[in-house]
Design an enzyme around this catalytic site. Structure first.
Site, PDB file in Angstrom:
ATOM      1  N   HIS A 151      42.733  41.294  38.636  1.00  0.00           N
ATOM      2  CA  HIS A 151      42.885  41.489  40.078  1.00  0.00           C
ATOM      3  C   HIS A 151      42.753  42.981  40.402  1.00  0.00           C
ATOM      4  O   HIS A 151      43.079  43.841  39.585  1.00  0.00           O
ATOM      5  CB  HIS A 151      44.268  41.035  40.547  1.00  0.00           C
ATOM      6  CG  HIS A 151      44.450  39.561  40.586  1.00  0.00           C
ATOM      7  ND1 HIS A 151      43.793  38.753  41.483  1.00  0.00           N
ATOM      8  CD2 HIS A 151      45.258  38.742  39.857  1.00  0.00           C
ATOM      9  CE1 HIS A 151      44.173  37.502  41.299  1.00  0.00           C
ATOM     10  NE2 HIS A 151      45.051  37.461  40.323  1.00  0.00           N
ATOM     11  N   CYS A 208      40.322  35.444  38.652  1.00  0.00           N
ATOM     12  CA  CYS A 208      41.544  34.750  38.222  1.00  0.00           C
ATOM     13  C   CYS A 208      41.370  33.236  38.372  1.00  0.00           C
ATOM     14  O   CYS A 208      40.576  32.643  37.650  1.00  0.00           O
ATOM     15  CB  CYS A 208      42.752  35.277  38.987  1.00  0.00           C
ATOM     16  SG  CYS A 208      44.320  34.930  38.135  1.00  0.00           S
TER      17      CYS A 208
END
Length: 526
Positions: free
Chosen positions: A472, A370
């Protein structure tokens, strides 16, 4: 960040008249932060659920950069009819899991995601209200109380028992008039309170008696008893203190919860858990591969690394500020962050950028997740000042990508197949950045939904040693984790990570059953 509070247009759907409240309720407040409230609520959620009760967790306001995606939100449906996702604190998602149900925005209607030392992104029932300085949020809080109480009643309408978690200390009386999480909420919602003290830190008698001393009489009367948590040793030595506490406060002593050794097997809520010093060169020892993770100042969703840390073949170490990244590192992972540009500066301030570039030159591997993925590119731009001051910051220059922070937040649950590895990939996306560039033409993953749609995700360098993407939780997928470890030179164990968490929740529930009288606690709920 804005200097005035944004207008809050709640547009709440009308709450149906459910008649008398179905659920019994009980609130767990602490004498301070990190006394074990979240873990205790999770254990009680699992224990009472196993007894056949329909149990739900609730926390009016949480402050955490560890968040989970929910299937519901207060946002209107998209043009294609799809319901946008929401987000809540990771602790409440774990508590929902302990109850055997999916997480909902109504379990944690207000989530604060710190971005600076004096400001946070404010998420109300799954939708962002923007980034606000603390003094601005102070003005906003009472305006959110109708939404909080609405969410609480919705949660109560579907449960037999709702276990409510407070935040920090319930005795911060200077905040009482604008409190939406502790005693003011308990008063408005009509919830009885148990106060928890932490014996591991010491000062338990002072913290419990001090809490009683600071509360007014109405709040004192709302407390139905107190618990002592995190005890190690011979409790008979502390029993006289309990007699004194009860004598002064009039609150019944409801028991002692001894130290739970299995806590490390459950996701931590707070990044304070990452500050424990490593022992020796590598914290775990005995593994065949060393993974270093710089502890960024605004680290987010750090439980992404828990499955790797659980692998016997992996020595995973969080590198603390002031420490260099060891030259014996095999893989460096840059984790998520709530403020990408700020944490790029953290890398440079700590000299970690030099360590990272040297590591790559030596042939080491590097992964960005991310915000960590964004850092690997040429530049990160934030023209609207969404994560801090407007501007742009050079990235590490290791992938041919550029990121602009802006647009709607992307919240997405994933359960797909990766064509490159041949493995199932589960996880979620939670970001506002949009990444472009030639590097995306060489994706890290090719995600197949099984219905003819394949999406390229992330990027990987030509030599395959630098990679990253927005997913994630990807290492919670056992097959993919094993494949990735093989790629970086380690052999994964036969580890069912999801079952590991379930077993830890069951062990926590057993621990609560063995240490506390759950019949007494349930009788105090109303």
């Amino acid at each position: 960040m804005p200097d005035t509070a944004p207008t809050i247009d709640l547009q709440l759907p009308p709450l149906l008249d459910h008649g008398p409240r179905r659920a019994r309720t009980l609130m767990i407040q602490g004498t301070a932060s990190d006394v074990g409230k979240s873990l205790l609520v999770a254990g009680l959620c699992r224990a009472y659920s196993r007894r056949g009760l329909v149990v739900r967790p609730f926390k009016a306001q949480n402050m955490s950069n560890n968040a989970a995606v929910t299937a519901d939100s207060d946002l209107p449906p998209a043009a294609d009819g799809e319901q946008p996702r929401g987000e809540i604190g990771r602790a409440q998602a774990l508590q929902a899991r302990a109850c055997g149900v999916a997480p909902s925005i109504h379990m944690n209607p207000v989530l604060l995601k710190p971005q600076t030392n004096v400001g946070s992104q404010v998420v109300l029932r799954g939708r962002s209200l923007g980034n606000c300085p603390a003094r601005v949020y102070h003005q906003m809080r009472q305006g959110m109380m109708p939404a909080i109480l609405d969410s609480f009643e919705r949660t109560c309408a579907e449960a037999d028992l709702v276990l409510v978690e407070g935040a920090g200390s319930g005795a911060e009386i200077y905040l009482r008039d604008c409190d939406i999480t502790n005693m003011y909420f308990a008063e408005r919602a009509g919830v009885p309170v148990i106060v928890v003290g932490d014996l591991d830190k010491g000062g338990t008698m002072a913290s419990l008696v001090g809490t009683w001393l600071l509360l007014d009489q109405a709040d004192r009367d709302r407390v139905v008893g107190y618990l002592v948590n995190k005890f190690r040793g011979d409790f008979s030595l502390f029993e006289p203190a309990c007699d004194t506490i009860t004598e002064i406060t009039g609150w019944p002593f409801l028991g002692v919860l001894r130290w739970f050794e299995g806590a490390a097997r459950l996701p931590a809520e707070d990044s304070l858990a990452l500050e424990r010093p490593a022992e020796g060169d590598w914290a775990n020892g005995g593994g065949s591969i060393n993974i270093a993770v710089p502890r960024l100042s605004r680290v987010a969703n750090f439980d992404d690394l828990d499955p790797l840390a659980a692998e016997p073949a992996v020595n995973l170490r969080w590198i603390q500020p002031g420490e260099p990244i060891p030259a014996t590192t095999d893989v460096i992972i840059l984790p998520g962050s709530k403020a990408t540009r700020v944490d790029l500066e953290t890398l440079r301030r700590e000299g970690w950028d030099i360590d990272i570039l040297a590591h790559v030159r030596r042939g080491g591997r590097l992964l960005g997740l991310c915000a960590g993925f964004q850092m690997l590119g040429q530049v990160v731009r934030d023209p609207e000042g969404i994560e801090g001051e407007p501007g742009e910051t050079p990235g590490l220059g290791l992938l041919e990508i550029e990121t602009t922070i802006g647009g709607d937040k992307r919240l997405l649950d994933l359960d797909l197949s990766d064509q490159r590895s041949g493995c199932r990939v589960t996880g979620y996306e939670m970001h506002m950045g949009r990444t472009r560039g030639a590097g995306l033409e060489r994706p890290w993953l090719l995600l197949d939904d099984g219905q003819g749609s394949v999406r390229a995700e992330g990027a990987i360098s030509a030599d395959g040693r630098v990679m990253g993407g927005y997913v994630h939780g990807i290492f919670g997928s056992d097959g993919f984790r094993a494949h990735w470890l093989e790629q970086v030179g380690a052999h994964a164990a036969t580890l069912d990570f999801e079952q590991r968490i379930e077993a830890a929740l069951d062990a926590l529930a057993d621990h609560c059953e063995a240490n506390l009288d759950l019949d007494v606690l349930l009788a105090l709920a109303h």
